[in-house]
Design a protein around this motif. Structure first.
Motif, PDB file in Angstrom:
ATOM      1  N   TYR A  69      35.060  46.214  27.658  1.00 15.28           N
ATOM      2  CA  TYR A  69      35.568  47.858  27.244  1.00 15.28           C
ATOM      3  C   TYR A  69      33.819  48.667  27.658  1.00 15.28           C
ATOM      4  CZ  TYR A  69      38.868  45.435  24.915  1.00 15.28           C
ATOM      5  OH  TYR A  69      40.278  44.576  24.917  1.00 15.28           O
ATOM      6  N   SER A  70      32.727  48.241  27.969  1.00 14.21           N
ATOM      7  CA  SER A  70      31.513  49.111  28.838  1.00 14.21           C
ATOM      8  C   SER A  70      31.946  49.779  29.537  1.00 14.21           C
ATOM      9  CB  SER A  70      30.490  48.039  29.059  1.00 14.21           C
ATOM     10  OG  SER A  70      31.067  47.345  29.947  1.00 14.21           O
ATOM     11  N   LEU A  71      31.780  50.891  29.553  1.00 13.56           N
ATOM     12  CA  LEU A  71      32.275  52.210  30.649  1.00 13.56           C
ATOM     13  C   LEU A  71      31.542  51.784  32.159  1.00 13.56           C
ATOM     14  CD1 LEU A  71      31.186  55.486  28.490  1.00 13.56           C
ATOM     15  CD2 LEU A  71      33.126  54.166  28.738  1.00 13.56           C
ATOM     16  N   SER A  72      30.180  51.839  31.712  1.00 12.83           N
ATOM     17  CA  SER A  72      30.618  50.647  33.776  1.00 12.83           C
ATOM     18  C   SER A  72      31.216  49.113  33.949  1.00 12.83           C
ATOM     19  CB  SER A  72      28.872  50.526  33.178  1.00 12.83           C
ATOM     20  OG  SER A  72      28.264  49.918  32.724  1.00 12.83           O
ATOM     21  N   LYS A  73      31.276  48.464  33.385  1.00  9.13           N
ATOM     22  CA  LYS A  73      32.066  47.347  33.665  1.00  9.13           C
ATOM     23  C   LYS A  73      33.371  47.483  33.340  1.00  9.13           C
ATOM     24  CE  LYS A  73      27.109  45.760  34.178  1.00  9.13           C
ATOM     25  NZ  LYS A  73      26.125  44.454  33.761  1.00  9.13           N
ATOM     26  N   ARG A  74      34.188  48.331  32.542  1.00  5.96           N
ATOM     27  CA  ARG A  74      35.483  48.355  32.479  1.00  5.96           C
ATOM     28  C   ARG A  74      36.167  47.387  33.076  1.00  5.96           C
ATOM     29  NH1 ARG A  74      36.985  50.662  28.097  1.00  5.96           N
ATOM     30  NH2 ARG A  74      39.585  51.199  27.389  1.00  5.96           N
ATOM     31  N   GLY A  75      37.102  46.528  32.808  1.00  2.80           N
ATOM     32  CA  GLY A  75      38.085  45.535  33.129  1.00  2.80           C
ATOM     33  C   GLY A  75      37.537  44.258  32.902  1.00  2.80           C
ATOM     34  N   GLY A  76      39.123  43.194  32.592  1.00  4.88           N
ATOM     35  CA  GLY A  76      38.975  42.218  33.098  1.00  4.88           C
ATOM     36  C   GLY A  76      39.075  40.973  33.725  1.00  4.88           C
ATOM     37  N   LYS A  77      39.255  39.244  33.820  1.00  2.00           N
ATOM     38  CA  LYS A  77      38.875  38.640  34.364  1.00  2.00           C
ATOM     39  C   LYS A  77      39.978  37.387  34.096  1.00  2.00           C
ATOM     40  CE  LYS A  77      38.384  36.254  38.461  1.00  2.00           C
ATOM     41  NZ  LYS A  77      38.672  36.817  39.552  1.00  2.00           N
ATOM     42  N   ASN A  78      40.816  36.908  35.317  1.00  2.00           N
ATOM     43  CA  ASN A  78      40.938  35.981  34.400  1.00  2.00           C
ATOM     44  C   ASN A  78      40.350  34.356  35.454  1.00  2.00           C
ATOM     45  OD1 ASN A  78      43.121  36.844  32.962  1.00  2.00           O
ATOM     46  ND2 ASN A  78      44.243  37.113  34.880  1.00  2.00           N
ATOM     47  N   PHE A  79      40.591  33.277  34.750  1.00  3.11           N
ATOM     48  CA  PHE A  79      39.297  32.459  34.718  1.00  3.11           C
ATOM     49  C   PHE A  79      40.486  30.960  35.022  1.00  3.11           C
ATOM     50  CE2 PHE A  79      36.255  35.299  33.658  1.00  3.11           C
ATOM     51  CZ  PHE A  79      35.322  35.096  34.452  1.00  3.11           C
ATOM     52  N   LEU A  80      40.239  29.824  35.040  1.00  5.79           N
ATOM     53  CA  LEU A  80      40.579  28.839  35.232  1.00  5.79           C
ATOM     54  C   LEU A  80      39.003  27.921  34.371  1.00  5.79           C
ATOM     55  CD1 LEU A  80      42.203  25.936  35.191  1.00  5.79           C
ATOM     56  CD2 LEU A  80      41.342  25.629  37.673  1.00  5.79           C
ATOM     57  N   GLN A  81      39.257  27.329  33.116  1.00  8.81           N
ATOM     58  CA  GLN A  81      37.963  26.900  33.037  1.00  8.81           C
ATOM     59  C   GLN A  81      37.948  25.583  32.705  1.00  8.81           C
ATOM     60  OE1 GLN A  81      36.445  26.861  28.627  1.00  8.81           O
ATOM     61  NE2 GLN A  81      35.709  28.287  29.566  1.00  8.81           N
ATOM     62  N   LEU A  82      37.409  24.476  32.859  1.00 14.08           N
ATOM     63  CA  LEU A  82      36.760  22.981  33.357  1.00 14.08           C
ATOM     64  C   LEU A  82      35.446  22.949  32.632  1.00 14.08           C
ATOM     65  CD1 LEU A  82      37.931  22.397  37.586  1.00 14.08           C
ATOM     66  CD2 LEU A  82      39.634  22.429  34.932  1.00 14.08           C
ATOM     67  N   SER A  83      36.251  21.706  30.980  1.00 10.29           N
ATOM     68  CA  SER A  83      34.820  21.761  30.668  1.00 10.29           C
ATOM     69  C   SER A  83      34.482  19.899  30.946  1.00 10.29           C
ATOM     70  CB  SER A  83      34.601  22.246  29.125  1.00 10.29           C
ATOM     71  OG  SER A  83      34.320  23.449  29.229  1.00 10.29           O
ATOM     72  N   LEU A  84      32.745  19.407  30.648  1.00 10.31           N
ATOM     73  CA  LEU A  84      32.668  18.034  30.122  1.00 10.31           C
ATOM     74  C   LEU A  84      32.016  17.963  29.232  1.00 10.31           C
ATOM     75  CD1 LEU A  84      32.203  15.262  31.028  1.00 10.31           C
ATOM     76  CD2 LEU A  84      30.980  15.374  32.665  1.00 10.31           C
ATOM     77  N   MET A  85      32.086  17.599  28.265  1.00  9.36           N
ATOM     78  CA  MET A  85      31.291  17.858  27.042  1.00  9.36           C
ATOM     79  C   MET A  85      31.074  16.202  27.278  1.00  9.36           C
ATOM     80  SD  MET A  85      33.890  20.534  25.022  1.00  9.36           S
ATOM     81  CE  MET A  85      35.238  19.693  25.767  1.00  9.36           C
TER      82      MET A  85
END
Length: 235
Positions: A202-218
């Motif tokens: 939501y910052s004025l300089s970087k406003r916008g969204g992004k979608n990701f596929l997240q893969l995790s190894l724990m």
């Protein structure tokens, strides 16, 4: 049963209205070692890409120490390095930003039958090329085992969370991050998880969204092997 149906409908509605942009990828490797029943150390590596397993633009390396008062209340301190690249390509310089961060965290757990609800509060101190600032984060996380009453080896589970990011400079509401996915506890040590992340700035300089596929190894190296294997979703 009604509670489970309600949760699933909420997740589906969130996914339906999420932004339809090019899908990036977000890889996480997290390792935790229990030094005793109270003390744990962890380390985590992350990498993110703007497109599907290509154009990697970000990585972070971090670690820390946690202390558990009991199974439902813990404290943590951590530190890490965070690097974002400006150009297209895979970790192609120059850097858009380099950051050093320290944070303090409180985590509280609740249980509603087999549903685990986690409240995570975090205060961060951030040093970047633009100077110093503070940030505050709250995450509500829900984890539901499907084929077992508890999170033990052989369990498939659903996981969803929403996290808000606030800072001490306007605009104070900086970011929202939503995740929905599923995981499988392979062994007492190893858990794998996959899911969808929508992150909106939501910052004025970087406003916008992004979608990701997240893969995790724990990876969890426990002091007490008889305890429930709750995946260590650090992030």
């Amino acid at each position: 049963m009604k509670l489970k149906i309600t949760i699933i409908l909420l997740l589906l509605s969130k996914l339906t209205f999420a932004q339809n942009k090019e899908l990036g990828t977000w890889q996480v490797v997290n390792a935790q070692l229990s030094l005793s029943q109270k003390w744990k150390v962890f380390t985590e590596l992350q990498a993110r890409s703007n497109s599907f397993f290509n154009n990697f633009f970000y990585y972070e390396i971090k670690g820390g120490l946690s202390y558990s008062i009991n199974n439902n209340f813990s404290f943590l301190v951590g530190t890490g390095r965070y690097a974002t690249y400006a150009d297209e390509g895979n970790f192609a310089k120059p850097f858009a930003s380099e950051e050093f961060r320290i944070w303090q965290q409180v985590t509280m757990n609740q249980y509603l039958e087999r549903l685990k609800i986690e409240h995570r509060y975090r205060a961060e101190q951030k040093w970047t090329g633009d100077g110093y600032r503070n940030r505050f984060r709250y995450r509500l996380n829900m984890m539901l085992p499907l084929n077992n009453a508890k999170l033990v080896p052989g369990t498939v589970y659903l996981n969803a969370y929403d996290e808000v990011f606030l800072n001490n400079k306007a605009p104070h509401f900086e970011r929202n991050r939503f995740f929905a996915g599923a995981g499988y506890i392979l062994t007492p040590v190893t858990t794998v998880q996959a899911g969808y992340v929508n992150q909106y700035n939501y910052s004025l300089s970087k406003r916008g969204g992004k979608n990701f596929l997240q893969l995790s190894l724990m990876l969890q190296f426990k002091y007490d092997d008889d305890r429930e294997r709750i995946p260590n979703l650090m992030d």
